[in-house]
Scaffold this active site. Structure first.
Site, mmCIF file in Angstrom:
data_model
loop_
_atom_site.group_PDB
_atom_site.id
_atom_site.type_symbol
_atom_site.label_atom_id
_atom_site.label_comp_id
_atom_site.label_asym_id
_atom_site.label_seq_id
_atom_site.Cartn_x
_atom_site.Cartn_y
_atom_site.Cartn_z
ATOM 1 N N GLU A 52 0.870 -1.162 0.000
ATOM 2 C CA GLU A 52 0.000 0.000 0.000
ATOM 3 C C GLU A 52 0.907 1.211 0.000
ATOM 4 O OE1 GLU A 52 -2.714 0.344 3.224
ATOM 5 O OE2 GLU A 52 -3.525 -1.665 2.951
ATOM 6 N N ASP A 63 -6.470 8.630 10.512
ATOM 7 C CA ASP A 63 -5.149 8.186 10.949
ATOM 8 C C ASP A 63 -4.825 8.636 12.362
ATOM 9 O OD1 ASP A 63 -3.957 6.729 8.707
ATOM 10 O OD2 ASP A 63 -4.256 8.617 7.626
#
Lengths: 277, 888
Positions: A52, A63
């Protein structure tokens, strides 16, 4: 090879070797473009089945501190979607054939024109996209456009995702289905969330024969990996790798990933399951 | 371009259309287009220009010229297009054909944001290509006669009208021109390139230009324009514009080459025109009773018509009309005639004192009109069922030239009166309105008017029989007609089922939040229908918040000192609400909902601290645990509010990520919610974020506008001329504006202009930003070219937000809300002025809105009334004021 095919082959290949696929998250531009390239190569050399490639964003609301802080460093150094696209292209130029998926928030994909941006990513060699703030079904056009270009998409399933949304995520995931087995943001955690295995197993049973299922968010130790290896088609390591790059550099990150890879063997009972692509 | 090449391009175009339709099918495209504001007026821009216009073309390469620019790419094309516009090009032509011209649809999207009308230059072969052009942001589409055999040409011209686009119909020879004219093309391009030889022969094309112009078309000369001399030759033959690409792109500096053409373009006298207004005026016609006049008054209609034609079933005697008119205030009054003599009109005007007339029954404007127009404000010329768009336009321009101020397109023939049947001529109307603002009438009623407005975008809608029940005007039908006529056609006035206002809004959040938002949406929908819930909100508004808050006119003497000439600025005193700002309206509503949903824990984000204090206050009242996220920078500059929250029992969590301002607090609150979604209710403070927040917050803040509208009706007997509010996320703005969206009032949003127009120097997401996705919604953002959100700047912490609520983005895009900026310095000076001249210390946020109103003041005539939302008080800003303003 088209993106979805290459992504699924990676899971099938790992399965044939009796292990769960290892998905490594590399933040592009962190701390520099050169380090990110070194980290990506180290991850692939350490046995990552799929990368990724993260794109730093000004407002990374899914996040936790590790990736959010690293993202700020990357942005300050000129990171962003263009630098992530270059990283993909460079890996291809260097002969890397593993699947590469770009993980980005939606806005950078829209800014320069959705069509041109997706085309550019595909031409650079990206196989797919993971867009955490684009729920399955929110933009049918985006999904069809990605499909038309040969880009696989992965949609997320959370612990509170109901049956119809799980079905929508599976149906729309031309890459793998991304299970987030906990409430919260990205970041390493000491323990695997209670119920993680059950959730992954549930999604995997629904997705059987349609899409591989990988789980992430919070994994940082070989023991955690071993604990879930038999349940998931793939396991995703993110913040722990970003922290390793930050603290000790790309090579050390590669060593960490090698350690984690020791936990990927699938117990024989589970290996009877088949993952078709 | 040879026939073979054209055939090849058409084959490629059909293949491309099929492939594109798999990504976005036609019905989805049409739905997207419905949510867009009207296209810019490509043809009208050319037709109304004082000089021959340049349509400057940007493309990467062409079959006849080869590669044109060294760095082909979307940004290169956009840069060239920007250069053209800066050089004075009136419109852009963007090649999107990919196979031989290297074009891209993204070029069109980017060019459409520059600001001038844009033509999609491509090989459109079907309906799909037309709707796609509009969805990509085009304002006009090229239709090549040679590529469209038989009826297809006419059908696509019609279809372009449906999509709200102008069609530039391209011809190469006399036979093609005949076909274009027969298909009722209004905008014709004459291409000087001979398709057989590829040679360009301007001379041979001149007679075609001349013939097209004489037929009433707007005419564009294409190909073969190398310099100012060629422009002059084309103009002499009637060309309204020239379309130039290759010769500009071959120049080392295309913008400079464009400038030479623009500066050399000859002057011309455009046909007479009328201004385009953002929305339809409403005329209630055939009023015969006092009750009818009252109904029209109450509905805030723009015109009331009294029919003086004795042949009409709705006619009244002149004396009766005079009596009725005495009861009307607000709407303009119009006497409606059919084929009258000059004397009849003059006598009726004398007797009634009316200032407007409507003249039906004439094929051309009567010669005596000129003598009358000087003494009246409104002259509505009626066009009776014209046979073509070009004929209607010729008639309309004749009326305007004779002094008409408005036009009305009627389905009834000239011989018959209004109301004699003949539905509204929508097919003519929607295309006529692209170049001449015309009204429409014919069988309109409350249930059909919104559809007709969306379809035709008329300048005026008129109804008589459709407003009656059992033969007499019905107040409810009149009110519904006016309300529906003023619906925003793009859907900016209300939320759609998928959470959109126009194209803005939606729900772009991590999957974990989807179920939470679904639950919230369901609980909110259920609660707002519950009379007990509504009653509890109303009770707390009254007893806890202290509503209604008053409206207060700034004293005349103070305004005179600022150049006022009798206009009034009214302040809606939200600063008097409990906790000192409008934020409490929302906080009380949402915390009541949290309690109803059984969520024991409440989180909130705050910038200036006002929303944090409001939420902490409501949580204290309702016994809920409260955590407020606040950026570390804001904690420093808004210290008093931090202490207030502590005293109210809330926990303030400093956010040190990012720049420590509102957006970081919002990110952190969303992270908390993702983590604790089970027991936590997120009280979002602005009308922003993912659906249903923008609509829910606006609904809770609407009380501001509802009160103000009633208060203004009491104070001045009508709605104010403008409603003005500052816009950060925009909850105070949408709160005061929503109840005025269907009124005649101007809506003006004031953004933080900060210290200048540079990226990062302001918080002007509407005025200077670009569309994108942030905090769960598709909206306007301050962002860079790579899609990174740029930290905004404003002296006021409450406006310091890089996005804006999606409904305001939609209202601005639709042109319903005007957007202006006030700078840091404006806000600081206005704060001091208002404090000293009125004894009111406004919040710095609200001072932006007051500053904009003061700025308008000297130009406003007496009896103008501005309503400004004074959204909060300034105590919280004392620290900033002490620092920024020189002491006494």
């Amino acid at each position: 090879m088209n993106g979805p095919r290459r992504i699924r082959d990676a899971f099938t290949g790992a399965h044939a070797e009796g292990r769960t696929a290892l998905v490594a998250y590399i933040l592009s531009g962190f701390p520099t473009d050169a380090d990110a390239l070194a980290a990506a190569e180290a991850a692939l050399d350490a046995g990552a089945d799929l990368l990724e490639i993260g794109v730093p964003f000004s407002d990374p609301l899914a996040d936790g501190p590790t990736i959010a802080d690293a993202g700020r460093v990357a942005l300050a150094g000129g990171g962003g979607l263009p630098s992530a696209t270059r990283l993909v292209a460079t890996l291809r130029e260097r002969g890397r054939t593993q699947p590469l998926m770009v993980m980005t928030y939606l806005n950078p994909l829209l800014a320069a024109g959705e069509h041109e941006t997706l085309t550019g990513l595909r031409e650079a060699g990206a196989d797919g996209l993971i867009v955490p703030d684009l729920p399955a079904g929110a933009s049918p056009r985006f999904e069809r456009r990605a499909a038309g270009l040969g880009l696989g998409l992965s949609f997320l399933v959370a612990p509170n995702t109901g049956p119809s949304r799980i079905e929508a995520a599976i149906a729309a995931s031309t890459g793998f289905v991304y299970v987030v087995p906990l409430f919260g943001v990205t970041g390493a955690r000491d323990t695997v969330a209670a119920g993680a295995g059950e959730l992954i197993a549930l999604v995997r049973s629904r997705a059987a024969g349609r899409a591989p299922v990988a789980a992430g968010f919070g994994l940082s130790t070989a023991a955690q990996v071993a604990g879930l290896a038999s349940v998931a088609d793939g396991l995703i390591i993110g913040s722990a790798l970003v922290a390793a790059v930050r603290d000790e550099g790309p090579a050390a990150m590669g060593r960490l990933l090698r350690t984690l890879a020791t936990g990927t063997s699938v117990r024989p009972s589970a290996s009877a399951r088949s993952v078709r692509s | 371009m040879t026939q073979t090449l054209l055939d090849e391009l058409l084959v490629a175009a059909r293949r491309r259309a099929r492939a594109d339709a798999r990504i976005t099918p036609l019905r989805e495209l049409r739905r997207e287009v419905e949510r867009l504001p009207p296209a810019r007026r490509f043809e009208a821009t050319l037709r109304r220009a004082e000089r021959v216009s340049l349509i400057a073309e940007a493309k990467r390469r062409s079959p006849s010229a080869g590669e044109l620019r060294s760095a082909p790419g979307s940004s290169a094309v956009t840069d060239i297009a920007r250069g053209y516009v800066a050089a004075g090009a009136a419109a852009l032509s963007i090649l999107t054909e990919p196979t031989r011209f290297g074009g891209s649809d993204d070029d069109l999207v980017a060019a459409s944001r520059i600001g001038v009308p844009v033509l999609r230059k491509d090989f459109v072969v079907d309906r799909f290509g037309i709707w796609q052009a509009r969805a990509l942001g085009a304002d006009a589409v090229l239709l090549i006669v040679r590529a469209l055999p038989g009826d297809l040409l006419g059908e696509l011209i019609e279809e372009a009208g449906h999509a709200g686009l102008d069609a530039l119909v391209e011809v190469h020879d006399g036979a093609e021109l005949d076909r274009a004219l027969a298909a009722d093309a209004t905008l014709i391009g004459v291409n000087a390139r001979n398709l057989a030889t590829l040679d360009v022969d301007l001379e041979a094309s001149l007679p075609l230009l001349e013939r097209a112009a004489q037929a009433g078309a707007t005419v564009v000369a294409e190909s073969g324009i190398a310099g100012p001399d060629d422009v002059e030759r084309a103009a002499a033959c009637g060309a309204d514009a020239v379309l130039v690409g290759t010769s500009l792109l071959r120049d080392s500096d295309p913008a400079a080459a464009a400038r030479r053409l623009v500066e050399g373009a000859p002057r011309r006298s455009p046909p007479p025109g009328l201004p385009f207004l953002p929305r339809a005026a409403v005329k209630v016609c055939g009023t015969r009773t006092e009750a009818g006049v009252r109904a029209a008054n109450a509905a805030d209609t723009d015109f009331i018509g009294f029919v003086l034609d004795p042949r009409s079933p709705r006619s009244v005697e002149v004396d009766r009309a005079t009596d009725l008119m005495a009861g009307a205030f607000g709407p303009r009054l119009v006497l409606v005639f059919r084929s009258p003599t000059a004397d009849e009109v003059a006598r009726a005007l004398d007797r009634t004192g009316a200032t407007g007339i409507q003249l039906a029954g004439f094929a051309t404007p009567p010669p005596w009109l000129g003598d009358l127009v000087a003494r009246i404000e409104t002259v509505i010329g009626v066009l009776h069922r014209p046979e073509s768009v070009r004929a209607a336009r010729a008639e309309a321009e004749a009326w305007i030239g004779a002094g008409a101020t408005d036009l009305l397109l009627e389905g009834a023939p000239a011989g018959a009166g209004g109301g004699s049947g003949g539905g509204a001529p929508v097919d003519i109307g929607r295309r006529l309105n692209r170049t001449v603002p015309a009204g429409i009438a014919g069988g309109l009623d409350p249930s059909s008017v919104a559809r007709v407005v969306r379809d035709v975008r008329p300048a005026l809608v008129d109804a008589a029989s459709g407003l009656e029940r059992n033969g007499s005007p019905d107040a409810r039908r009149v009110a519904a007609f006016v309300r529906n006529a003023r619906r925003e056609p793009s859907g900016a006035d209300r939320v759609s089922r998928d959470g959109r206002f126009g194209r803005f809004g939606g729900r772009f959040v991590p999957e974990t939040l989807i179920p939470a938002l679904d639950d919230l949406e369901a609980a909110w929908a259920e609660a707002r229908r519950d009379p007990a819930f509504r009653a509890e909100i109303e009770r707390l508004q009254r007893e806890f918040i202290g509503r209604p808050t008053p409206v207060f006119p700034i004293p005349e003497a103070a305004l005179a000192g600022r150049g006022g000439r009798g206009a009034t600025i009214w302040l809606k005193r939200e600063d008097l609400a409990h906790t000192g700002a409008h934020k409490i309206n929302n906080a009380v509503g949402q915390t009541l909902l949290a309690k109803r949903m059984g969520k024991p824990r409440v989180i909130a984000e705050t910038g200036a601290g006002q929303h944090g204090v409001a939420t902490a206050t409501a949580c204290a009242l309702l016994g809920l645990e409260c955590v407020v996220y606040m950026g570390s920078t804001d904690i420093e500059r808004q210290a008093p509010n931090v202490r207030r929250m502590g005293l109210l029992g809330a926990e303030v969590r400093p956010v040190v990520t990012g720049n420590g301002t509102l957006r970081d607090a919002l990110n952190e609150a969303l992270r908390d919610w993702v983590t604790n979604v089970g027991d936590t209710f997120y009280v979002l403070g602005s009308a922003a974020g993912p659906h249903p927040y923008p609509d829910m917050v606006a609904t809770l803040q609407e009380v501001i506008g509802r009160e103000a509208r009633a208060q203004m009706m009491t104070a001045i007997g009508r709605v104010p001329d403008a409603v003005i509010a500052c816009v950060g996320g925009g909850s105070n703005a949408i709160g005061i504006m929503r109840p005025f969206i269907d009124s005649a009032a101007r809506l003006i949003g004031v953004e933080a202009g900060g210290r200048g127009d540079g990226l990062g120097d302001n918080a002007a997401s509407l005025g200077l930003g670009a569309p994108g996705v942030l905090h769960g919604a598709f909206t306007m953002l301050t962002q860079d070219a790579a899609g990174q959100v740029v930290e905004p700047h404003s002296v006021s912490a409450g406006l310091d937000y890089p996005g804006v609520g999606p409904q305001l983005a939609a209202l601005a895009e639709a042109g319903r809300m005007e957007v202006v900026r006030a700078t840091d310095a404006d806000a600081l000076a206005t704060t001091e002025w208002l404090a000293r001249s009125c004894g009111i210390i406004p919040a710095l946020e609200s001072a932006h809105a007051v500053a904009a109103a003061l700025d308008m003041l000297p130009a406003l005539p007496p009896d103008t009334h501005l309503l400004v939302n004074l959204s909060g008080r300034g105590d919280k800003d004392l620290g900033i004021l002490e620092h920024e303003l020189p002491g006494p």
